[in-house]
Design a protein around this motif. Structure first.
Motif, mmCIF file in Angstrom:
data_model
loop_
_atom_site.group_PDB
_atom_site.id
_atom_site.type_symbol
_atom_site.label_atom_id
_atom_site.label_comp_id
_atom_site.label_asym_id
_atom_site.label_seq_id
_atom_site.Cartn_x
_atom_site.Cartn_y
_atom_site.Cartn_z
ATOM 1 N N CYS A 1 -13.516 12.210 -0.324
ATOM 2 C CA CYS A 1 -12.094 12.108 0.046
ATOM 3 C C CYS A 1 -11.558 13.450 0.531
ATOM 4 O O CYS A 1 -11.745 14.474 -0.115
ATOM 5 C CB CYS A 1 -11.257 11.647 -1.142
ATOM 6 N N CYS B 1 -6.968 8.408 -1.048
ATOM 7 C CA CYS B 1 -8.022 7.395 -0.970
ATOM 8 C C CYS B 1 -7.905 6.423 -2.136
ATOM 9 O O CYS B 1 -7.286 6.734 -3.154
ATOM 10 C CB CYS B 1 -9.396 8.043 -0.930
ATOM 11 N N ARG B 2 -8.529 5.274 -1.964
ATOM 12 C CA ARG B 2 -8.453 4.206 -2.959
ATOM 13 C C ARG B 2 -9.854 3.733 -3.314
ATOM 14 O O ARG B 2 -10.625 3.338 -2.444
ATOM 15 C CB ARG B 2 -7.646 3.044 -2.399
#
Length: 151
Positions: free
Chosen positions: A69, A73-74
């Motif tokens: 990342c 971000c997920r």
């Protein structure tokens, strides 16, 4: 002449800001962790008060994901099973329980539970913001029951 000496200073400031860029990590639709940093591939989780690690990554896959990342971000977490396997009474306050709550064995958040005259109060780590209020209430109820047995 005015910009001659200020340009290098401005360039250095921009370089330092970009190297220490923080991002928000979303753990599924359950909660966000603010101020995560990735400095040259080394993941730096936020610290409370500059010294307490209230957010911990427990899983290698999550750690590797976060290393990639560069901005918000997920991580996909379709469920949020939780348990506390590490809890203790604080050394400095016999009316305070410190409990690490593991979510799916991947991420741990450290909660504080205070015993007072009205019952118990659960403090969520400042770095974590729950998006799912039902999950947050379930965790707090779980920690209150744990504190009733422990304190």
């Amino acid at each position: 002449m005015f910009w001659h000496w200020r340009a290098p200073v401005l360039g250095l400031a921009l370089l330092l800001c970009s190297a220490a860029h923080a991002f928000t990590f979303s753990y599924g639709s359950w909660f966000d962790v603010k101020d995560v940093k990735n400095e040259n591939g080394v993941l730096l989780m936020p610290l409370s008060g500059g010294k307490y690690k209230n957010v911990k990554v427990l899983d290698k896959d999550v750690y590797r994901f976060l290393q990639q990342c560069k901005k918000d971000c997920r991580y996909d977490a379709p469920q949020a099973q939780f348990a506390s396997v590490d809890y203790r009474t604080a050394l400095t306050n016999e009316h305070m329980l410190i409990a690490d709550v593991d979510f799916n064995g991947q991420v741990a958040l450290t909660f504080l539970v205070f015993k007072n005259k009205k019952g118990f109060w659960v403090k969520t780590p400042d770095e974590a913001v729950f998006k799912d209020r039902k999950l947050e209430e379930r965790v707090k109820a779980y920690l209150t029951r744990l504190a009733e047995k422990t304190l």
